[in-house]
Every structure is written in C-alpha cells, then in structure tokens.
Design a protein around this motif. Structure first.
Motif, PDB file in Angstrom:
ATOM      1  N   ASN A 287       0.828  -1.215   0.000  1.00 63.59           N
ATOM      2  CA  ASN A 287       0.000   0.000   0.000  1.00 63.59           C
ATOM      3  C   ASN A 287       0.855   1.255   0.000  1.00 63.59           C
ATOM      4  OD1 ASN A 287      -1.602   2.286   1.423  1.00 63.59           O
ATOM      5  ND2 ASN A 287      -3.163   0.788   0.848  1.00 63.59           N
ATOM      6  N   ARG A 288       0.631   2.109  -0.984  1.00 60.79           N
ATOM      7  CA  ARG A 288       1.251   3.418  -1.043  1.00 60.79           C
ATOM      8  C   ARG A 288       0.204   4.432  -1.505  1.00 60.79           C
ATOM      9  NH1 ARG A 288       4.542   1.079   1.328  1.00 60.79           N
ATOM     10  NH2 ARG A 288       6.828   1.025   1.078  1.00 60.79           N
ATOM     11  N   SER A 289      -0.104   5.360  -0.601  1.00 61.25           N
ATOM     12  CA  SER A 289      -1.082   6.428  -0.905  1.00 61.25           C
ATOM     13  C   SER A 289      -2.402   5.857  -1.387  1.00 61.25           C
ATOM     14  CB  SER A 289      -0.511   7.379  -1.962  1.00 61.25           C
ATOM     15  OG  SER A 289       0.704   7.941  -1.532  1.00 61.25           O
ATOM     16  N   GLY A 290      -2.860   4.799  -0.729  1.00 60.13           N
ATOM     17  CA  GLY A 290      -4.145   4.215  -1.070  1.00 60.13           C
ATOM     18  C   GLY A 290      -4.127   3.313  -2.289  1.00 60.13           C
ATOM     19  N   LYS A 291      -2.965   3.109  -2.880  1.00 66.22           N
ATOM     20  CA  LYS A 291      -2.860   2.236  -4.054  1.00 66.22           C
ATOM     21  C   LYS A 291      -2.078   0.979  -3.694  1.00 66.22           C
ATOM     22  CE  LYS A 291      -2.685   6.130  -7.292  1.00 66.22           C
ATOM     23  NZ  LYS A 291      -1.855   6.794  -8.346  1.00 66.22           N
ATOM     24  N   GLU A 292      -2.416  -0.112  -4.366  1.00 60.77           N
ATOM     25  CA  GLU A 292      -1.666  -1.345  -4.216  1.00 60.77           C
ATOM     26  C   GLU A 292      -0.639  -1.444  -5.342  1.00 60.77           C
ATOM     27  OE1 GLU A 292      -4.261  -4.702  -3.914  1.00 60.77           O
ATOM     28  OE2 GLU A 292      -4.590  -4.376  -1.762  1.00 60.77           O
ATOM     29  N   VAL A 293       0.636  -1.514  -4.961  1.00 60.64           N
ATOM     30  CA  VAL A 293       1.710  -1.565  -5.952  1.00 60.64           C
ATOM     31  C   VAL A 293       2.622  -2.756  -5.652  1.00 60.64           C
ATOM     32  CG1 VAL A 293       1.658   0.915  -6.394  1.00 60.64           C
ATOM     33  CG2 VAL A 293       3.128   0.022  -4.581  1.00 60.64           C
ATOM     34  N   ARG A 294       3.540  -3.023  -6.576  1.00 63.04           N
ATOM     35  CA  ARG A 294       4.418  -4.175  -6.453  1.00 63.04           C
ATOM     36  C   ARG A 294       5.679  -3.840  -5.660  1.00 63.04           C
ATOM     37  NH1 ARG A 294       3.911  -7.411 -12.199  1.00 63.04           N
ATOM     38  NH2 ARG A 294       1.651  -7.150 -12.414  1.00 63.04           N
ATOM     39  N   GLY A 295       6.177  -4.850  -4.969  1.00 62.89           N
ATOM     40  CA  GLY A 295       7.391  -4.659  -4.194  1.00 62.89           C
ATOM     41  C   GLY A 295       7.731  -5.904  -3.406  1.00 62.89           C
ATOM     42  N   TYR A 296       8.393  -5.713  -2.242  1.00 62.20           N
ATOM     43  CA  TYR A 296       8.861  -6.847  -1.450  1.00 62.20           C
ATOM     44  C   TYR A 296       8.505  -6.658   0.015  1.00 62.20           C
ATOM     45  CZ  TYR A 296      11.461  -8.086  -5.603  1.00 62.20           C
ATOM     46  OH  TYR A 296      11.790  -8.423  -6.895  1.00 62.20           O
ATOM     47  N   LEU A 297       7.999  -7.735   0.621  1.00 61.15           N
ATOM     48  CA  LEU A 297       7.716  -7.759   2.049  1.00 61.15           C
ATOM     49  C   LEU A 297       8.957  -8.213   2.812  1.00 61.15           C
ATOM     50  CD1 LEU A 297       4.236  -9.569   1.871  1.00 61.15           C
ATOM     51  CD2 LEU A 297       4.675  -7.086   1.937  1.00 61.15           C
TER      52      LEU A 297
END
Length: 312
Positions: A287-297
């Motif tokens: 979650n970034r600024s209300g959007k779901e984006v790709r990345g790593y946990l």
C-alpha cells in the motif's frame, strides 16, 4: 622428481607468480585426459607481450591434432563452430575479444559437458556428441556477459594472472618452438604430476588467492546487486519496499559508488531470483497512498539511505 627443462622453467617463472605455478601444472595435466570433471574454463589474463599465450602454444604442441585454435565468441555463437571441438581435448583462443557474451548457455554446457552437445556441419544433418573439450584462452580482460549474472556462469571461469613483463626479459626468436623441440617430453612428465594431483583432489584445479580475488572483483563489478542489497537494504519483518523505491535507491547507490548501472529489469530479476535466499517475499499488494503496488515484504531501506534525497 626433477625434470631438466631450463627453457620451460624460465618461461614459467618469468610469466607466472609462484603461487599460480601449481595451477598451471594442474591445467596442463587436466588437458591430457578426456574429461570435463573440473567444470572450469581457463583464462590467462595480462598485458600484451607478457607471455600469456605461451601456455596455449605449448599445450597445442603437446596435444597436436587433439587440440584446435578457435575464437571463443565464434565457438559459442556461430552455427557450425561447435562441431569443430568434437573429438578435441582443448580449444584454444589466443586472443579473447573484449566484447561481452550475449548468450552463455552453450559456453556453460561445453564447460561442464554433462549432457550431449547439439552440433551441425555444413550440408550435413544435425547430430549430438559427448564433448570432453576444455576451453583455454589468453586475454587482456576477463570474459564477461551482458545478461548472465548467475553464479553458474562465474563458477565456471578460472582466471590465472600473469606477471607484468620485466624490462630485462629478452625476446628469443621462436622461443616456444625451441621449448617444444628440446623439452616436450620433460614438460609432459611435469604435467602428469599435475594430473595426478587433480585426480587425487577429486578433479579440483588449484586456485591461488590472486585468482580468487581477481574473479571476485570482476564478479562484483559485473554483478553488484548483492553489494547493493547488503549496503543499502536489510531484512526486517513487517516492513516493505516498493519496486519503484528500490529502483530509485539503486540508481542513487550506483551514483554514490561510481558504479555503472545495470538495467532496471536485471535488478528486478535479481531480487526475484534471490528473494527466498534472503527471506523476503515478492508482493503485488503493497500500500502506497491508497494504491496497491508491487514490491517486497520483509524488506526495508537502511536508515542511512532512507532519508537521502533520491537523484535519478
């Protein structure tokens, strides 16, 4: 056991550091028998006129028709070239080009040769053969690849550095012809000692610290993602980093370290390939600024890098 080979001994000690001479002996012995059990290709690296072509020249004189002279680039990229190493003990490249390989699959297959090699000759049907040909090259620079960052590529490469040419070293006309004419039998017996050692060591070729450090430095320059990960990132539960953040951080890290950037695609592929190794997890739901984006946990940017203004 001593063998009287003063010309060969002079060349050996003029060209190689003492710690690399056992490696040269191992390589020469390894080239005498039809096996690729060591799983390495050998690169004699140094400046021009330093004597690095001597090993290949001497080995070709000993092996005769069981060896062939061929450009490494052509061998692994041109349609009909691989057939040239069938029934050969050694393929020798006396001047490895500086261009990076665009494809490494055939090279890696030739070096380990644990499955048959597909080959084709002009006007003949394709066929397969079991290869036992080892690759030896003289080079000013280490072999590199444009796209292959894998350990599988680098672990097959064995560089041996030559010493800088001494200004006092005399040039002897047709020196290698002279060595072979007078000392071939003694050199062959000397190489057999190397073969015995390689066999007793489970087909492992001797490595000097000079060679290990040189390959490590070349690998770091070509594949610096692990350094980037260790210096700018860390594993942390309940944290996440987006691919966009990671990419911007990578560009800044390269800028600050004076490193030539690889493509964003190669960076992303490296993180995907090594996620399990480092205990991070790829996700499409960060979650970034209300959007779901790709990345790593389970990944975070280190504090000393987190607050730096990213320059791209």
């Amino acid at each position: 056991m001593l063998f009287r080979s003063p010309l060969f001994d002079k060349w050996l000690n003029d060209v190689f550091a003492p710690e690399d001479i056992p490696t040269v002996q191992d390589i020469m012995g390894y080239m005498l028998v039809p096996t690729t059990a060591a799983g390495e290709a050998f690169f004699i690296v140094g400046d021009g006129e330093a004597g690095k072509s001597g090993l290949g020249t001497i080995l070709m004189g000993i092996l005769g028709k069981a060896s062939t002279s061929i450009e490494t680039q052509r061998l692994v990229t041109k349609q009909f070239q691989v057939a040239e190493v069938e029934h050969k003990l050694m393929a020798y490249d006396d001047d490895l080009g500086s261009a990076a390989l665009t494809e490494t699959g055939l090279l890696k297959k030739l070096i380990t040769a644990d499955t048959p090699i597909q080959a084709e000759r002009k006007y003949c049907d394709p066929h397969q053969f079991d290869s036992y040909c080892r690759i030896l090259a003289a080079a000013n620079f280490m072999l590199s690849s444009l796209y292959d960052d894998s350990n599988g590529f680098f672990r097959r490469l064995h560089p041996i550095l030559v010493k800088p040419k001494s200004p006092d070293r005399k040039v002897i006309n047709k020196f290698y012809d002279l060595i072979l004419a007078q000392e071939k039998e003694q050199i062959f017996k000397w190489a057999l000692i190397g073969l015995r050692r390689v066999m007793e060591n489970g087909w492992k070729i001797s490595w000097s610290d000079r060679s290990r450090n040189y390959l490590k430095a070349n690998k770091s320059n070509a594949v610096h993602f692990e350094d980037f990960f260790n210096e700018a990132c860390e594993v942390a539960t309940n944290c996440d980093v987006t691919i966009a953040e990671l990419t911007k951080l990578y560009h800044r890290w390269c800028k600050d370290n004076g490193i030539k950037e690889a493509s964003d695609r190669r960076l992303a592929n490296w993180f995907t390939d090594n996620a399990e190794k480092y205990g991070i997890q790829k996700s499409q739901h960060i979650n970034r600024s209300g959007k779901e984006v790709r990345g790593y946990l389970n990944l975070k940017i280190r504090d000393e890098w987190k607050n730096i203004t990213i320059i791209v």
